[in-house]
Scaffold this active site. Structure first.
Site, mmCIF file in Angstrom:
data_model
loop_
_atom_site.group_PDB
_atom_site.id
_atom_site.type_symbol
_atom_site.label_atom_id
_atom_site.label_comp_id
_atom_site.label_asym_id
_atom_site.label_seq_id
_atom_site.Cartn_x
_atom_site.Cartn_y
_atom_site.Cartn_z
ATOM 1 N N ASP A 1 -10.765 3.401 4.277
ATOM 2 C CA ASP A 1 -11.064 1.960 4.229
ATOM 3 C C ASP A 1 -12.579 1.712 4.218
ATOM 4 O O ASP A 1 -13.022 0.579 4.047
ATOM 5 C CB ASP A 1 -10.439 1.279 5.461
ATOM 6 C CG ASP A 1 -9.489 0.165 5.069
ATOM 7 O OD1 ASP A 1 -9.361 -0.108 3.864
ATOM 8 O OD2 ASP A 1 -8.889 -0.442 5.984
ATOM 9 N N LYS B 1 0.840 -1.211 0.000
ATOM 10 C CA LYS B 1 0.000 0.000 0.000
ATOM 11 C C LYS B 1 0.872 1.256 0.000
ATOM 12 O O LYS B 1 0.621 2.198 -0.753
ATOM 13 C CB LYS B 1 -0.938 -0.019 1.223
ATOM 14 C CG LYS B 1 -2.047 -1.060 1.085
ATOM 15 C CD LYS B 1 -2.810 -1.291 2.379
ATOM 16 C CE LYS B 1 -3.789 -2.455 2.205
ATOM 17 N NZ LYS B 1 -4.494 -2.835 3.435
ATOM 18 N N GLN C 1 -4.189 -1.225 9.704
ATOM 19 C CA GLN C 1 -4.217 -2.575 9.147
ATOM 20 C C GLN C 1 -4.780 -3.556 10.178
ATOM 21 O O GLN C 1 -4.292 -3.620 11.305
ATOM 22 C CB GLN C 1 -2.789 -2.987 8.733
ATOM 23 C CG GLN C 1 -2.699 -4.325 8.040
ATOM 24 C CD GLN C 1 -3.368 -4.334 6.660
ATOM 25 O OE1 GLN C 1 -3.229 -3.404 5.876
ATOM 26 N NE2 GLN C 1 -4.102 -5.390 6.373
#
Ligand code: NAP
Length: 288
Positions: A120, A53, A97
């Protein structure tokens, strides 16, 4: 029939080219899109995801700030970092994450991220907006799947039956919502579904987000269906240790009309949608 393989890598490259041009235009106006990526602990798979990412951000000209915290980090310390990032005007998107170590509540982390930086798409505000058909940020994997459907000329799914296997907040539920907004008739399956095969065989579009290696076999697929494989599973060392999806690719590709491979399918599109969401956050195009 042998299915056409949807090349997620090639589509991702194409979309990232567009994003890079938009980032350059925004930078010319004095705004550099910034993504903060927070990793708690040293889960090897998470480390790979996070590295990919960060690298993808830099490649399109965005700023990415990596915060690596030890596995012993307390929930209070993680929430304090998220609050700091919420206030940082140079950071437009925040990604923590998951999974996080067990002393930390994933739900409280998600609730602490400012909705306008929720790239997200996991915050209740983002999920609620999607449910109401006025999406702000949408979870990256389902968004990537929809881009793939658009790319094969299936933007409008009126008259089609879409079946999603999996009901997670990250994939299954937002996937089902997006398919519904695209006018599909949608069925969501999960571990309590009776006679799964009878349901999946009705699907014109079949999305597998189960988390079980090669779970979906050819007998579960209607001839001509479009099959999107979200799963990422590592095979045990004695089976070669490679990455496989939730779909038994070799058998299903003989039945489906289109299929995504693993790797090189949904994965690259997920990261691309993270870049797209971060760009959108930097533009402030969905808030204020
Ligand atoms: P998850 O939270 O574990 O959800 C899995 C879902 O599958 C659950 O809803 C579960 O049902 C359902 N399920 C499990 N066994 C089943 C069975 N025998 N029959 C029918 N349904 C069953 O996983 P997730 O976060 O959604 O992720 C799914 C997969 O996608 C994983 O392999 C993950 O690594 C991968 N993933 C890939 C990307 C990408 O970029 N490609 C991104 C995110 C996730 P219940 O709810 O009843 O338990």
């Amino acid at each position: 029939m042998t299915a056409i393989i949807i090349d997620g890598k090639a589509l991702a490259e194409k979309v990232r080219g567009r994003i890079a041009a938009d980032v350059a235009a925004l930078k010319a106006k004095g705004i550099t899109p910034g993504l903060a990526v927070v990793l708690v602990g040293d889960d090897p798979a998470s480390q790979v995801y996070v590295r990919n990412k960060v690298a993808a951000c830099e490649k399109v000209g965005m700023k990415s700030l990596m915060h690596k915290l030890p596995a012993t980090t307390s929930e209070a310390d993680l929430l304090a970092l998220v609050e700091t990032l919420n206030r940082d005007a140079t950071i437009h998107g925040i990604l923590v994450q998951f999974p996080v170590p067990k002393q930390i509540s994933q739900e409280r982390v998600i609730a602490t991220i400012a909705p306008e930086k929720d790239v997200d798409g996991l915050h209740a505000e983002s999920a609620g907006a999607l449910m109401q058909g006025v999406p702000h940020f949408v979870s990256c994997t389902p968004l990537g799947c929809m881009e793939m459907l658009k790319d094969i000329g299936m933007a409008d799914l009126r008259g089609k039956h879409a079946v999603v296997i999996g009901r997670s907040n990250l994939v299954g539920k937002p996937m089902a919502m997006l398919l519904l907004h695209a006018n599909a008739t949608v069925t969501i399956c999960h571990s309590g579904t009776k006679d799964l095969e009878a349901v999946t065989r009705q699907a014109d579009v079949l999305v597998a987000a189960v988390g079980k290696a090669q779970f979906l076999r050819a007998s579960m697929v209607k001839p001509g269906a479009v099959v999107l494989d979200v799963g990422i599973n590592r095979l045990p060392a004695e089976q070669g240790g490679g990455l496989v999806g939730d779909v038994d690719f070799e058998s299903v590709k003989e039945v489906a009309s289109y299929i995504t491979p693993v790797p090189g399918g949904v994965g690259p599109m997920t990261i691309t949608m993270l870049l797209q969401n971060t760009l959108m956050a930097a533009r402030g195009s969905c808030f204020g």
